[in-house]
Design a protein around this motif. Structure first.
Motif, PDB file in Angstrom:
ATOM      1  N   ASN A 205      -4.270   3.680   4.289  1.00 15.51           N
ATOM      2  CA  ASN A 205      -4.752   4.312   5.510  1.00 15.51           C
ATOM      3  C   ASN A 205      -5.346   3.294   6.482  1.00 15.51           C
ATOM      4  O   ASN A 205      -5.307   3.492   7.691  1.00 15.51           O
ATOM      5  N   GLU A 206      -5.865   2.191   5.955  1.00  8.41           N
ATOM      6  CA  GLU A 206      -6.438   1.153   6.805  1.00  8.41           C
ATOM      7  C   GLU A 206      -5.699  -0.165   6.617  1.00  8.41           C
ATOM      8  O   GLU A 206      -4.548  -0.250   6.965  1.00  8.41           O
ATOM      9  N   ASP A 207      -6.354  -1.188   6.068  1.00  3.31           N
ATOM     10  CA  ASP A 207      -5.774  -2.523   6.129  1.00  3.31           C
ATOM     11  C   ASP A 207      -5.463  -3.113   4.770  1.00  3.31           C
ATOM     12  O   ASP A 207      -6.016  -2.715   3.748  1.00  3.31           O
ATOM     13  N   VAL A 208      -4.529  -4.106   4.820  1.00  3.17           N
ATOM     14  CA  VAL A 208      -4.312  -5.004   3.695  1.00  3.17           C
ATOM     15  C   VAL A 208      -4.729  -6.391   4.156  1.00  3.17           C
ATOM     16  O   VAL A 208      -4.332  -6.842   5.231  1.00  3.17           O
ATOM     17  N   SER A 221      11.032  -2.352  -2.862  1.00  4.43           N
ATOM     18  CA  SER A 221       9.641  -1.885  -2.799  1.00  4.43           C
ATOM     19  C   SER A 221       9.121  -1.982  -1.369  1.00  4.43           C
ATOM     20  O   SER A 221       9.708  -2.664  -0.532  1.00  4.43           O
ATOM     21  N   TRP A 222       7.994  -1.319  -1.094  1.00  5.17           N
ATOM     22  CA  TRP A 222       7.429  -1.430   0.250  1.00  5.17           C
ATOM     23  C   TRP A 222       5.922  -1.220   0.254  1.00  5.17           C
ATOM     24  O   TRP A 222       5.355  -0.594  -0.638  1.00  5.17           O
ATOM     25  N   LEU A 223       5.309  -1.774   1.317  1.00  8.92           N
ATOM     26  CA  LEU A 223       3.873  -1.650   1.556  1.00  8.92           C
ATOM     27  C   LEU A 223       3.687  -1.295   3.029  1.00  8.92           C
ATOM     28  O   LEU A 223       4.228  -1.957   3.912  1.00  8.92           O
ATOM     29  N   THR A 224       2.923  -0.239   3.291  1.00  8.83           N
ATOM     30  CA  THR A 224       2.589   0.130   4.664  1.00  8.83           C
ATOM     31  C   THR A 224       1.073   0.149   4.822  1.00  8.83           C
ATOM     32  O   THR A 224       0.352   0.523   3.898  1.00  8.83           O
ATOM     33  N   ALA A 225       0.609  -0.244   6.014  1.00 11.53           N
ATOM     34  CA  ALA A 225      -0.821  -0.272   6.292  1.00 11.53           C
ATOM     35  C   ALA A 225      -1.029  -0.145   7.790  1.00 11.53           C
ATOM     36  O   ALA A 225      -0.124  -0.404   8.587  1.00 11.53           O
ATOM     37  N   HIS A 246       0.811  -1.262  11.778  1.00 12.72           N
ATOM     38  CA  HIS A 246       0.635  -1.046  13.210  1.00 12.72           C
ATOM     39  C   HIS A 246       0.317  -2.378  13.886  1.00 12.72           C
ATOM     40  O   HIS A 246       0.885  -2.711  14.931  1.00 12.72           O
ATOM     41  N   TYR A 247      -0.599  -3.143  13.295  1.00 12.61           N
ATOM     42  CA  TYR A 247      -0.921  -4.476  13.810  1.00 12.61           C
ATOM     43  C   TYR A 247      -0.837  -5.479  12.664  1.00 12.61           C
ATOM     44  O   TYR A 247      -1.330  -5.225  11.562  1.00 12.61           O
ATOM     45  N   MET A 248      -0.215  -6.648  12.930  1.00  3.17           N
ATOM     46  CA  MET A 248      -0.043  -7.668  11.908  1.00  3.17           C
ATOM     47  C   MET A 248      -0.506  -9.012  12.463  1.00  3.17           C
ATOM     48  O   MET A 248      -0.131  -9.401  13.573  1.00  3.17           O
ATOM     49  N   ASN A 249      -1.329  -9.711  11.677  1.00  4.65           N
ATOM     50  CA  ASN A 249      -1.824 -11.027  12.089  1.00  4.65           C
ATOM     51  C   ASN A 249      -1.562 -12.026  10.976  1.00  4.65           C
ATOM     52  O   ASN A 249      -2.033 -11.858   9.852  1.00  4.65           O
ATOM     53  N   GLY A 269       1.765  -7.815  17.002  1.00  2.44           N
ATOM     54  CA  GLY A 269       1.603  -8.884  16.033  1.00  2.44           C
ATOM     55  C   GLY A 269       1.271 -10.222  16.665  1.00  2.44           C
ATOM     56  O   GLY A 269       1.688 -10.519  17.788  1.00  2.44           O
ATOM     57  N   SER A 270       0.489 -11.037  15.932  1.00  6.35           N
ATOM     58  CA  SER A 270       0.221 -12.425  16.281  1.00  6.35           C
ATOM     59  C   SER A 270       0.553 -13.265  15.061  1.00  6.35           C
ATOM     60  O   SER A 270      -0.017 -13.048  13.984  1.00  6.35           O
TER      61      SER A 270
END
Length: 540
Positions: A205-208, A221-225, A246-249, A269-270
């Motif tokens: 629901n939040e971040d990895v 396999s997959w990972l969503t965050a 949604h946002y990836m850094n 993303g950055s």
């Protein structure tokens, strides 16, 4: 009947909530040969742990053992110290109020197999922590094999892998999901190893957060965050394997490798670390804005899509790969398209300090602007399938440069070419193969101004009567205002020629022999003598 059942469930949840507040009683497993989790005889004190108890596996056994569930279990938590234990749920549910801890100075190992975690957990309950090597100086590993979490665990589960939940410094941790494990949670924090295998999934629901470890997502396999903060290695491999946020850094210390049909996607993303997309069906999809500050490599048939992308250092597209950008593409570093690769964008802008290098490749674009940058090489610039109200316009402006590159070559523009006063068209004459072939072919109108600069490739020396066809267009308006031509030796000079060839207006330069100085002297003396003779006869 339904009302009574509902009250029973509510009472159960109230009991669970109250029990979680109280201090849990630790009950230790005592059967090093393994046995039934629900059998009282397998626990110290003769009673199996209940909702207010924590189940502890710390026998110091020399070999692994298995504790199997014969019915659903509700405990405060599960902890493993030095043991290597498998809890086989055998299709049952393991309900926990606090979570799991696998922390040991000698290394603890826990495998949860074939069942469900927290089927009945309420979203309003306290968080559950999965702690794996999360304490300073400890080691731990957790394997989830064919496991699921209840949907209600989505907001409650937090995973800490080699990462302290109190920011006090973690240890060494490993979490592996395999055999179609499907788990949910609030967040995941990794300073160790997080691995996905055999079509396993994690939805957050939040971040990895990947601090210094490795994230491996393999075999579908997959990972969503919501957010992905990546400071370590991300290794993506296999068809349908994916990481999305949604946002990836990606930090400067981080790297992303996408191979064999895997996929990474984000809305924003950055990326300050290196990204490699390698192989057919491997892809990276940026739905909105993305910045790349380190090397981005797309190769061996891989693809990348985006909407508003900036290249700060370098982008390389090669070996049949494709970059498809649907909005604005800004080049501040170096972008190289080669070996049959292609690049497409609605509007491509090469800004000051940026370079677009084409090596016998295609660029599909509606508008290309230099804006002080440089476009060089050989290939085709065209509208292609890029939507928009314009055909292709290559607009060389703001001190920009359009060049054929150090090795010459042909640049074809299937549209219009506009060059402003401050811009330069730079062409390299390479060898006899460049004689008679137009180096820049513009299918529509060319509006010319600014500088024409001619370079010679390595030791190439043009000779008398060599003519070089530089430019062709359906219509040429204006002309270069300044020419920078190479020195080709004494008694040789350049002349320019414009003519119509097969309905196209063309511009070329030719090497001619200039009059030699002594010839001019002799001509002057001869003419003077002739004039004197005529004067002498007239006087007689």
């Amino acid at each position: 009947m339904k009302t009574t059942q509902g009250l029973g469930i509510l009472t159960s949840f109230v009991f669970v909530s109250c029990a979680s507040v109280a201090q849990a009683t630790v009950i230790d497993w005592n059967n090093t040969s393994g046995g039934d989790f629900n059998n009282d005889a397998n626990w110290v004190g003769g009673t199996a742990p209940g909702a207010s108890d924590s189940a502890s596996f710390n026998t110091g056994a020399d070999s692994a053992y298995t504790a199997s569930l014969s019915e659903d279990v509700n405990v405060q938590g599960v902890s493993v110290k030095s043991d290597e234990v498998v809890i086989d749920l055998d299709g049952h549910n393991l309900e926990m109020q606090d979570g799991i801890s696998v922390n040991s100075h000698s290394g603890g190992h826990l495998t949860l197999r074939n069942g469900e975690l927290n089927r009945y957990r309420d979203d309003t309950d306290e968080e559950i922590k999965i702690l794996i090597g999360s304490e300073s100086g400890t080691k731990g590993s957790l394997v989830l094999d064919g496991m699921e979490t209840g949907r209600s665990a989505f907001l409650g589960m937090k995973y800490y892998v080699g990462f302290s939940d109190t920011d006090s410094g973690g240890g060494e941790g490993s979490l592996e999901l395999k055999n179609k494990t499907h788990i949910t949670g609030y967040s995941t924090h990794v300073d160790g190893r997080l691995a996905f295998n055999d079509q396993s999934t994690m939805s957050l629901n939040e971040d990895v957060q990947l601090r210094n470890g490795v994230l491996e997502i393999n075999s579908g396999s997959w990972l969503t965050a919501e957010e992905a903060e990546l400071n370590g290695k991300v290794l993506m491999d296999g068809d349908n394997s994916s990481l999305s946020a949604h946002y990836m850094n990606l930090t400067e210390e981080g790297t992303i490798s996408i191979t064999n049909g895997a996929r990474v996607s984000a809305e924003f993303g950055s990326y300050y670390g290196k990204v490699v997309i390698d192989g057919k069906n491997s892809s990276m999809d940026m739905w909105d804005t993305a910045y790349f500050g380190e090397d981005l490599i797309i190769q061996n048939g891989a693809t990348m899509t985006g909407s508003y992308i900036k290249i700060g250092k370098s982008l390389t597209i090669e070996a049949g790969s494709k970059f498809d950008e649907g909005s604005y593409f800004f080049i501040d570093g170096t972008t190289t398209v080669k070996n049959g690769a292609s690049l497409s964008s609605r509007e491509l802008i090469v800004r000051s300090g940026g370079v677009l290098v084409m090596e016998d490749s295609d660029v599909d674009v509606n508008i290309m602007q230099t804006e002080g940058g440089k476009v060089q090489g050989s290939g085709v610039i065209r509208a292609g399938d890029v939507p928009g109200e314009y055909s292709t316009i290559v607009w060389n402006n703001d001190g920009g440069v359009v060049a054929t590159g150090e090795n010459g070559g042909t640049l074809t523009i299937k549209g219009e070419y506009w060059q402003e006063e401050s811009a330069t068209l730079q062409l390299t004459l390479g060898d006899w193969g460049s004689i008679g072939d137009f180096m820049v072919n513009v299918e529509d109108e060319a509006r010319l101004d600014g500088i024409l600069k001619i370079d010679l490739w390595e030791t190439f020396k043009p000779e008398v009567n060599d003519e070089f066809s530089l430019f062709s267009a359906s219509n040429i308006s204006g002309m270069f205002s300044h020419f920078e031509l190479p020195d080709i030796g004494p008694y040789l000079e350049w002349i320019s020629k414009s003519r119509v060839v097969e309905g196209m207006e063309t511009f070329s330069i030719k090497v001619i022999r200039a009059p030699e100085p002594y010839t001019l002297v002799l001509m002057t003396i001869s003419l003077a003598g002739f004039a004197g003779a005529r004067r002498f006869r007239k006087a007689a």
